[in-house]
Design an enzyme around this catalytic site. Sequence first.
Site, short mmCIF file in Angstrom:
data_model
loop_
_atom_site.label_atom_id
_atom_site.label_comp_id
_atom_site.label_asym_id
_atom_site.label_seq_id
_atom_site.Cartn_x
_atom_site.Cartn_y
_atom_site.Cartn_z
N GLU A 1 12.74 -8.69 3.19
CA GLU A 1 11.97 -7.49 3.58
C GLU A 1 12.83 -6.26 3.30
O GLU A 1 13.97 -6.19 3.77
CB GLU A 1 11.63 -7.59 5.07
CG GLU A 1 10.94 -6.33 5.61
CD GLU A 1 10.71 -6.41 7.13
OE1 GLU A 1 10.88 -7.50 7.73
OE2 GLU A 1 10.35 -5.36 7.70
N ARG B 1 4.80 11.26 -2.70
CA ARG B 1 4.48 11.03 -1.29
C ARG B 1 5.69 11.32 -0.40
O ARG B 1 6.72 10.65 -0.53
CB ARG B 1 4.10 9.55 -1.16
CG ARG B 1 3.92 9.06 0.23
CD ARG B 1 3.88 7.54 0.26
NE ARG B 1 3.66 7.09 1.61
CZ ARG B 1 3.97 5.88 2.05
NH1 ARG B 1 4.48 4.98 1.22
NH2 ARG B 1 3.76 5.56 3.30
N ALA C 1 2.94 -0.16 5.09
CA ALA C 1 2.41 -0.17 6.46
C ALA C 1 1.98 -1.57 6.91
O ALA C 1 1.94 -1.84 8.12
CB ALA C 1 1.24 0.80 6.56
N ASN D 1 8.55 -4.88 -0.23
CA ASN D 1 8.30 -3.71 0.60
C ASN D 1 6.81 -3.71 0.89
O ASN D 1 5.99 -3.35 0.03
CB ASN D 1 8.72 -2.41 -0.09
CG ASN D 1 8.59 -1.21 0.84
OD1 ASN D 1 7.97 -1.31 1.91
ND2 ASN D 1 9.16 -0.08 0.46
N SER E 1 12.97 3.76 3.94
CA SER E 1 13.41 4.47 5.14
C SER E 1 13.93 3.48 6.18
O SER E 1 13.68 2.27 6.07
CB SER E 1 12.23 5.27 5.72
OG SER E 1 11.19 4.39 6.12
N HIS F 1 12.86 -1.79 3.04
CA HIS F 1 12.20 -0.50 3.28
C HIS F 1 13.12 0.61 2.77
O HIS F 1 14.34 0.53 2.93
CB HIS F 1 11.96 -0.27 4.77
CG HIS F 1 11.09 -1.32 5.37
ND1 HIS F 1 9.73 -1.34 5.19
CD2 HIS F 1 11.39 -2.42 6.11
CE1 HIS F 1 9.23 -2.40 5.80
NE2 HIS F 1 10.22 -3.07 6.37
N TYR G 1 10.85 9.46 1.46
CA TYR G 1 10.91 8.33 0.53
C TYR G 1 11.62 8.64 -0.79
O TYR G 1 11.73 7.76 -1.64
CB TYR G 1 9.48 7.83 0.25
CG TYR G 1 8.78 7.34 1.50
CD1 TYR G 1 9.29 6.25 2.21
CD2 TYR G 1 7.63 7.96 1.98
CE1 TYR G 1 8.66 5.81 3.38
CE2 TYR G 1 7.00 7.51 3.13
CZ TYR G 1 7.52 6.44 3.82
OH TYR G 1 6.89 5.98 4.96
N PRO H 1 0.79 -1.22 0.00
CA PRO H 1 0.00 0.00 0.00
C PRO H 1 0.83 1.28 0.00
O PRO H 1 1.84 1.37 0.71
CB PRO H 1 -0.81 -0.08 1.29
CG PRO H 1 -0.73 -1.48 1.74
CD PRO H 1 0.42 -2.13 1.08
N ASN H 2 0.37 2.23 -0.79
CA ASN H 2 0.90 3.60 -0.88
C ASN H 2 2.23 3.71 -1.62
O ASN H 2 2.69 4.83 -1.88
CB ASN H 2 1.02 4.24 0.52
CG ASN H 2 -0.31 4.33 1.22
OD1 ASN H 2 -1.28 4.79 0.63
ND2 ASN H 2 -0.42 3.87 2.45
N ARG I 1 12.40 5.76 13.10
CA ARG I 1 11.19 6.56 12.88
C ARG I 1 10.23 6.43 14.07
O ARG I 1 10.64 6.11 15.17
CB ARG I 1 10.56 6.13 11.56
CG ARG I 1 11.51 6.38 10.35
CD ARG I 1 10.83 6.14 9.04
NE ARG I 1 9.70 7.05 8.86
CZ ARG I 1 8.75 6.87 7.93
NH1 ARG I 1 8.83 5.83 7.11
NH2 ARG I 1 7.75 7.72 7.83
#
Length: 147
Positions: free
Chosen positions: A97, A17, A76, A73, A101, A99, A22, A9-10, A106
């Site tokens: 996995e 974004r 969320a 990735n 960031s 990411h 990112y 998602p996203n 965070r």
Amino acid sequence: MSILVLNGPNLSRLGKREPEVYGRQTLDDINRELGASFPDLSFEFFQSEDEGALLEKIFQVEDSGSCRGVVLNAGALTHYSIALRDAISAVTIPVIEVHLSNIYAREEFRRKSVISEVCTGVISGFGANSYHLGVRALLGISRNDQL
Ligand code: DQA
């Protein structure tokens, strides 16, 4: 044998974004660069906003027998999707996995990944390069191998 680059998602919004978090590259830019960096490899790129579609894609490539692994990735979903975790546990292909960031630098809620334990490894915080490192990690792993 191909590599599935799977985005949740996203991640379709990359480029627009939160570019300060990112980066300014779109997902298409990242995918294109990956293909160009590994010209001898065959990639499948898939992104969905939908958890179920991601699970189905994981099962599809597992059953195809022609996928050497997944660079994932999960966005969320990383932080709460037990369904995604169970799907990763249910397959034998390695899942890395990744990411953009550094999720450990965070907000508190991002510092917990429910999928890390069932992934082969985790790469977090290198921007678009996280995907490249994920592919490199997969290249060192054969189906069913343990690290
Ligand atoms: C992300 C980090 C997640 O916390 C977030 O929800 C994303 C992107 C990353 O690539 O840094 O959507 O997975």
